[in-house]
Design a protein around this motif. Structure first.
Motif, PDB file in Angstrom:
ATOM      1  N   ASP A   1      -1.409  -1.171   8.392  1.00  0.00           N
ATOM      2  CA  ASP A   1      -1.691  -0.803   7.002  1.00  0.00           C
ATOM      3  C   ASP A   1      -2.407   0.551   6.962  1.00  0.00           C
ATOM      4  OD1 ASP A   1      -4.224  -1.326   7.879  1.00  0.00           O
ATOM      5  OD2 ASP A   1      -4.545  -3.106   6.646  1.00  0.00           O
ATOM      6  N   ALA A   2      -2.983   0.876   5.817  1.00  0.00           N
ATOM      7  CA  ALA A   2      -3.613   2.188   5.670  1.00  0.00           C
ATOM      8  C   ALA A   2      -4.730   2.387   6.687  1.00  0.00           C
ATOM      9  CB  ALA A   2      -4.148   2.336   4.252  1.00  0.00           C
TER      10      ALA A   2
ATOM     11  N   THR B   1      -7.553  -1.999  -4.329  1.00  0.00           N
ATOM     12  CA  THR B   1      -6.579  -2.999  -3.886  1.00  0.00           C
ATOM     13  C   THR B   1      -5.313  -2.838  -4.704  1.00  0.00           C
ATOM     14  OG1 THR B   1      -7.536  -4.597  -5.383  1.00  0.00           O
ATOM     15  CG2 THR B   1      -8.268  -4.698  -3.108  1.00  0.00           C
ATOM     16  N   THR B   2      -4.212  -3.262  -4.139  1.00  0.00           N
ATOM     17  CA  THR B   2      -2.926  -3.014  -4.790  1.00  0.00           C
ATOM     18  C   THR B   2      -2.577  -4.083  -5.815  1.00  0.00           C
ATOM     19  OG1 THR B   2      -1.749  -4.257  -3.093  1.00  0.00           O
ATOM     20  CG2 THR B   2      -2.042  -1.900  -2.717  1.00  0.00           C
TER      21      THR B   2
ATOM     22  N   GLN C   1       0.832  -1.205   0.000  1.00  0.00           N
ATOM     23  CA  GLN C   1       0.000   0.000   0.000  1.00  0.00           C
ATOM     24  C   GLN C   1       0.869   1.259   0.000  1.00  0.00           C
ATOM     25  OE1 GLN C   1      -2.701  -0.368   3.325  1.00  0.00           O
ATOM     26  NE2 GLN C   1      -4.099  -1.662   2.150  1.00  0.00           N
TER      27      GLN C   1
ATOM     28  N   LEU D   1      -7.623   2.878  -0.307  1.00  0.00           N
ATOM     29  CA  LEU D   1      -6.880   1.755   0.259  1.00  0.00           C
ATOM     30  C   LEU D   1      -7.376   1.461   1.671  1.00  0.00           C
ATOM     31  CD1 LEU D   1      -3.224   2.613  -0.829  1.00  0.00           C
ATOM     32  CD2 LEU D   1      -4.602   0.715  -1.663  1.00  0.00           C
ATOM     33  N   ARG D   2      -7.644   2.555   2.364  1.00  0.00           N
ATOM     34  CA  ARG D   2      -8.068   2.441   3.740  1.00  0.00           C
ATOM     35  C   ARG D   2      -9.404   1.713   3.861  1.00  0.00           C
ATOM     36  NH1 ARG D   2      -7.030   6.735   7.941  1.00  0.00           N
ATOM     37  NH2 ARG D   2      -8.184   5.937   9.694  1.00  0.00           N
TER      38      ARG D   2
ATOM     39  N   GLY E   1       3.978  -2.993  -5.414  1.00  0.00           N
ATOM     40  CA  GLY E   1       2.962  -2.002  -5.082  1.00  0.00           C
ATOM     41  C   GLY E   1       3.239  -0.696  -5.827  1.00  0.00           C
TER      42      GLY E   1
END
Lengths: 710, 422
Positions: free
Chosen positions: A276-277, A315-316, A121, A309-310, A156
């Motif tokens: 993560d985010a 999606t990556t 991300q 992303l959060r 990513g």
């Protein structure tokens, strides 16, 4: 090396940090960030801290134990190599807590906290920024050693750049060192010469060397791990600092701080924590001197991407261990290698050819034994081969009735083949389709004849659900045993086949026996529990349609759902799945349970679907366990491959009857031989490639099983 | 900052220890014994257990009232179960309890089988040894393979093919010893295929084993229809008893237990110590085990990994061939489809049971042989317990063995991994 820089404190917990081999707490990125997190917590809580910089890989264990024996209550192990050692030794030191950066032990250990990050991300956001800023549409990535965090940053970044700018071309190279800034510079230089105008450095000091080299020449640079403006570019004093766009930040400091805080507050528990985010464990660093060079519109888009992303709407395209996620069917078709198909077809062809030789030799030896001359023997033997195969072909697809019958034969193969294929996707070898099929049939039959008076739309589903449950439980048991004790599923599924066969044998001959029947069988199932017939004149039942639905379902499940993704990750590499914080045992049980459910459905279809059955007999099916393995292998475990493979098998079985009639003395066992040869040629495809001079396979062969240890 | 917990935490000590797992098992068996005793046996029934010679009155005979004896055993098992469950005893005490409980279960089975009739214990031992023979031979074949790190789930197929082809040879040559030789060679040939697939072509060894198993089913069935059913010649019979018409045969009790067998039983009796000796006391065995544990290191020391594997796997196939001969040439004197009946898989279980050691494996094989003998006995005596359930016993025991319930088993370190020279 002795612990250095001991900082005394008043708190009770003493915290130590050990770096990876060659690691340096002033590396400007990763390790420094971890150290900063530890110090921040130490100052806040008044703790004593220390650190050891590891020189060589062999020293890791000694350095960790030095801190353990020094009475440190929490040890921060930075990097994957340390994580592996911690996983091994932490059990011996239950009183010491460990936090492993970039590593999560599996199963979770009570005194180890694994700290993982969504590097993909962070890379995605940096890539998007680079994708907007590039003029030449060429980007470069100076990556460190090829380990999951670096792979995730690199991929990513590439995916983020392509997400906002489809024309962009991303160059990249892995360098087998995190401590070689000079090499980083050289590689960055080569990218610049190829036209790159943004360079992303993702590899400790190596990557920092790359971006410094780039920035000094006026090429845009993107840093990694922490804000490299502060470290690599010395708070803006280093030359080229104004060319640093931002850094793909991975908040190692926050993660380490969090681990220390929990230890201080007595809340430390063994777990896998993902940053993560969604919890601001990753992000982009401030733009500093480049602030004005970046258009507001771009900044706005980056914020939107972060929010996406959060919330999970974006999606990556990178899996938890850095693997690519090919999501669409089209991607899968494009990834298909067409020589693979040729191998499959030729494997079947060669097996059939060897079958012909066997028939020929059988008749020839017989006639020669009876004293016939070769002149007589050869045409007769040829004739028998022809009779046998023409019989096989006509019996299989020679008439509409034969064709439909082949489809009926294929139905259980589709379902049992899907069952085995699903297991393969999780790295499990389910030889127990036979037993699961029996248990499915058994429970469906019991519900089918004991429940009466229900309408068909209630009774039939009830029977099906009961049967699916039977198969699922029968399949889940070996999965559970593998998950909890490591017992190999091959042995256990074989054993459970025998147990199921004997259970059904007992029940059908004793308590469930239809007293009015001369055969050992249960009473007939109620009409309301039978599959409706689609083509009554040929006996094709709705179970066939159900099998087609199952194909679509398994495809969707495996390739479109998170659960399916987890199962495939576990199958590809349990250690990778573990790294990603997935529960390997849970997936073993889930995959085996689903596999069993599918096999159970195969059994249900035979009993509730075929007018010749409608009741359970002691040995109503033989050899499905092995046949379905052949089907799954032939289909290369892809759900859409199952249909042609299962049809071939159904057709062979169906045609074998007529073959036996046409070719006297040739038993249907020939089909078994052909089947074994097909599996052999597919498993040892080098034989086929060598025979037909096909190109060698590019990747290594799939390994399904790894010894008995599980 | 919030931390997402990917997986729930685990507590430090697990409640489900090995002892507690056993406790559940004992309690379940105790309940089965008690319920069986109270519902399936009449109060006045008597079980007679004898040590005898066939056709002569047993010199020793034990007479037990069936129902009370079973109740006593059930209660004892129940106590063992509750003790294990509640106290979770240490390793050593748990093992003592394990042996005692299994002994009680065996005794309970015998008493139940002998309800209203008499069971000849000597005959039971003899049958157990006889029925343990193919499992022992298969177990040895498994060990030979796996000690050099080639997984062999194809013992079943090797035995089946050897049984069929060996019988065919004995039929055509009218000589059962030629049949035996051909059976051994067939086992070796099937093993050679397994070896080529898994060593040369590096096929997944479990897939390769599956190929052999299916091939054996197809080929033996095909041979039976094409060659065995039309033979006008009669079968040359079964192997003779080795010590018949010698004084050894007639020794009371010991004669029956030791000297009233056919050759494959003695082959197994000789091979168990022989394989053990070769594996643990000869340079070849040392090399084999080195290849099984760490092939790369063995290679560096100048051991030919490939040759070691080929030789061991093919020899293993020859031993499995003896097991095949047991089925067709020693026991019944004909071949029938699928006659190995899963014994190859049971052999694999015996191997794991015995922790890849020939001596331990033999113990496992004897246990499974006993269960098999009991199964037949129950079928003949029409005891209240369905014979299918006794038939399941080996499979359930196997699952327990594989799950490590009966002690921790450790496979050779490199088991199942193909070797690639660098």
């Amino acid at each position: 090396m002795q612990p250095r820089n001991m900082v005394p404190g008043s708190g009770q917990v003493r915290v130590g940090l050990v770096t990876d081999a060659g690691g340096n707490i002033e590396d400007g990125t990763y390790t420094q960030y971890a150290y900063a997190g530890m110090r921040r917590a130490a100052e806040e809580f008044g703790l004593e801290t220390t650190y050891i910089e590891t020189d060589r890989l062999e020293d890791i264990e000694g350095n960790l134990l030095m801190l353990v024996e020094g009475g440190y209550g929490l040890i921060i192990a930075v990097g994957r190599h340390l994580g592996e050692v911690v996983e091994r030794v932490s059990k011996d030191y239950p009183a010491t807590n460990f936090a492993t950066v970039d590593f999560a032990p599996y199963p979770i250990l009570p005194n180890v906290m694994g700290l993982l990050f969504a590097e993909d991300q962070a890379g995605f956001l940096a890539g998007a920024l680079a994708g907007y800023m590039t003029q030449s549409n060429v980007l470069g990535v100076v990556a460190g050693d090829q380990v999951p965090p670096v792979i995730k940053f690199r991929k990513g970044f590439a995916n983020g750049a392509k997400y906002v700018n489809p024309q962009v071309k991303v160059l990249g190279e892995y360098i087998e060192s995190f401590t070689d800034p000079q090499k980083g510079r050289v590689v960055a230089q080569s990218f610049i010469e190829q036209g790159a105008d943004v360079v992303f450095g993702a590899g400790g000091e190596t990557g920092s060397g790359g971006i410094r080299g780039s920035a000094e020449q006026g090429v845009w640079a993107v840093g990694v791990d922490q804000d490299e403006w502060v470290t690599t570019f010395e708070n803006g004093r280093a030359p080229g600092a104004d060319r640093l766009l931002s850094s793909a930040v991975k908040r190692v400091d926050n993660a380490v701080y969090e681990a220390v805080r929990q230890a201080v507050e007595g809340k430390f528990v063994g777990q896998t924590a993902l940053f993560d985010a969604s919890n601001e464990g990753i992000g982009l660093a401030p733009h500093h001197a480049a602030e004005s060079a970046i258009p507001e519109e771009v900044k706005g888009r980056i914020t939107e991407l972060f929010a996406g992303l959060r919330s999970g709407t974006i999606t990556t395209g990178v899996g938890p261990a850095g693997e690519d996620i090919a999501e669409t069917l089209w991607d899968q078709i494009r990834a298909w290698q067409w020589t693979e198909l040729a191998v499959l077809v030729l494997a079947v062809f060669t097996a059939v050819l060897i079958g012909a030789v066997i028939i020929w030799a059988t008749r020839a030896s017989e006639l020669r034994g009876a004293g016939e001359a070769w002149g007589q023997v050869i045409p007769q033997a040829n004739g028998l081969v022809l009779d046998a195969y023409v019989g096989l072909f006509e019996g299989a697809v020679g008439s509409p009735k034969a064709l439909v019958t082949s489809l009926i034969y294929a139905t259980p193969y589709i379902l049992a083949g899907l069952a085995v294929a699903l297991g393969f996707h999780c790295g499990l070898f389910n030889i127990g389709a036979e037993g699961q099929l029996y248990m499915g049939a058994l429970l469906a039959t019991i519900v089918g004849f004991s429940v009466t008076g229900l309408p068909v739309y209630l009774h039939l589903p009830l029977a099906i659900v009961a049967g699916i449950l039977g198969g699922a439980i029968w399949g889940a048991i070996p999965g559970l045993l593998k998950a909890t004790t490591g017992a190999h599923e091959v042995i256990n599924t074989i054993m459970m086949n025998y147990i199921a066969l004997k259970t059904v044998d007992y029940l059908v001959k004793n308590p469930l026996k239809d007293p009015t029947a001369s055969l050992d069988r249960t009473p007939f199932v109620a009409e309301s529990a039978r599959y409706p017939l689609i083509l009554p004149q040929y006996g094709l039942h709705a179970g066939f349609l159900l099998a087609l639905v199952a194909i679509a379902f398994v495809w969707w499940f495996l390739f479109k759902t998170t659960w399916g993704f987890e199962i495939r990750t576990v199958g590809a590499s349990p250690s990778v799945a573990r790294y990603a914080g997935m529960s390997v045992p849970r997936n073993f049980v889930l995959a085996m349970g689903l596999s069993g459910a599918l096999a159970g459905l195969a059994g249900i279809g035979i009993v509730l679907g075929r007018p010749s059955e409608y009741a359970l007999k002691a040995a109503f099916s033989r050899g499905f366990g092995f046949d379905s393995i052949a089907v799954a292998l032939l289909a290369k475990s892809h759900p859409f491959g199952i249909f042609p493979a299962a049809f071939l098998w159904g057709a062979l079985r169906n045609g074998a009857g007529l073959m036996q009639v046409r070719a006297q003395g040739i038993s249907i066992d020939l089909v078994n031989i052909i089947q074994a040869l097909v599996i052999m040629f597919i498993a040892a495809d080098q034989i086929i490639r060598w025979l037909y001079r096909l190109r060698a396979r590019r990747e290594a062969a799939v390994v399904f099983t790894r010894g008995w240890g599980g | 900052m919030t931390v997402t917990t990917a997986t729930p935490t685990v507590s430090v000590t697990r409640f489900w220890t090995r002892s507690r797992g056993f406790g559940v098992f004992y309690v379940v068996v105790a309940l089965i014994v008690l319920v069986g005793a109270l519902t399936r046996t009449e109060p006045g029934t008597i079980s007679k257990l004898g040590l005898g010679i066939i056709g002569k009155p047993p010199p020793v005979r034990m007479t037990l009232p069936t129902q009370p004896s079973l109740v006593v055993i059930g209660v004892l098992l129940g106590l063992a179960g509750l003790y294990s469950l509640l106290r979770s005893p240490e390793e050593r005490r748990a093992n003592t309890l394990l042996i005692a409980s299994f002994g009680l279960i065996v005794v309970a089975a015998l008493i139940a089988a002998a309800a209203n009739q008499s069971i000849d214990l000597v005959g039971m031992i003899k049958d157990s040894v006889r029925l343990a023979t193919p499992i022992t031979l298969g177990m040895l074949a498994g060990i030979m393979c796996e000690r050099c790190a080639v997984i062999n789930i194809a013992i079943e197929g090797m035995m089946l093919a050897a049984a069929a082809v060996g019988y065919m040879a004995s039929l055509y040559a009218q000589n059962m010893w030629i049949g035996l030789l051909v059976a051994i060679l067939t086992g070796g040939l099937m093993a050679a295929l397994h070896a080529v697939l898994s060593i040369r072509f590096m096929v997944d060894q479990i897939i390769s084993g599956t190929v052999i198993n299916i091939l054996a089913v197809g080929a033996s069935g095909y041979i039976r229809t094409a060659f065995l059913l039309k033979g006008q010649r009669g079968a040359p019979g079964v192997f003779p008893y080795v010590f018949v018409k010698t004084p050894l045969w007639d020794i009371p009790i010991l004669g029956t237990i030791l000297f009233q067998y056919q050759p494959m039983v003695y082959a197994a009796i000789i091979l168990v110590p022989l394989v053990w000796f070769v594996l643990y006391r000869t340079p070849w065995g040392l090399r084999t085990r080195a290849v099984g544990e760490h092939p790369r290191a063995a290679d560096t020391l100048g051991i030919n990994v490939f040759r070691t594997r080929y030789v061991n796997v093919i020899l293993a196939g020859c031993i499995a061939g003896l097991g095949g001969a047991w089925h067709s040439l020693e026991t019944v004197g004909y071949f029938e489809d699928l006659m190995t009946n899963g014994r190859g898989f049971i052999a694999l279980a015996a191997m794991i049971f015995g922790n890849w050691n020939p001596i331990g494996g033999t113990m496992g094989a004897l246990l499974f042989g006993f269960a098999d003998a009991l199964n037949f006995k129950f079928q003949i005596l029409e005891v209240g317990v369905p014979y299918q359930f006794i038939g399941m016993l080996p499979y359930i025991l196997t699952m327990m063995a594989v799950a490590g319930v009966i002690g921790k088993t450790i496979a050779p370190a490199a088991d199942g991994q193909p070797y690639r020279k660098q």
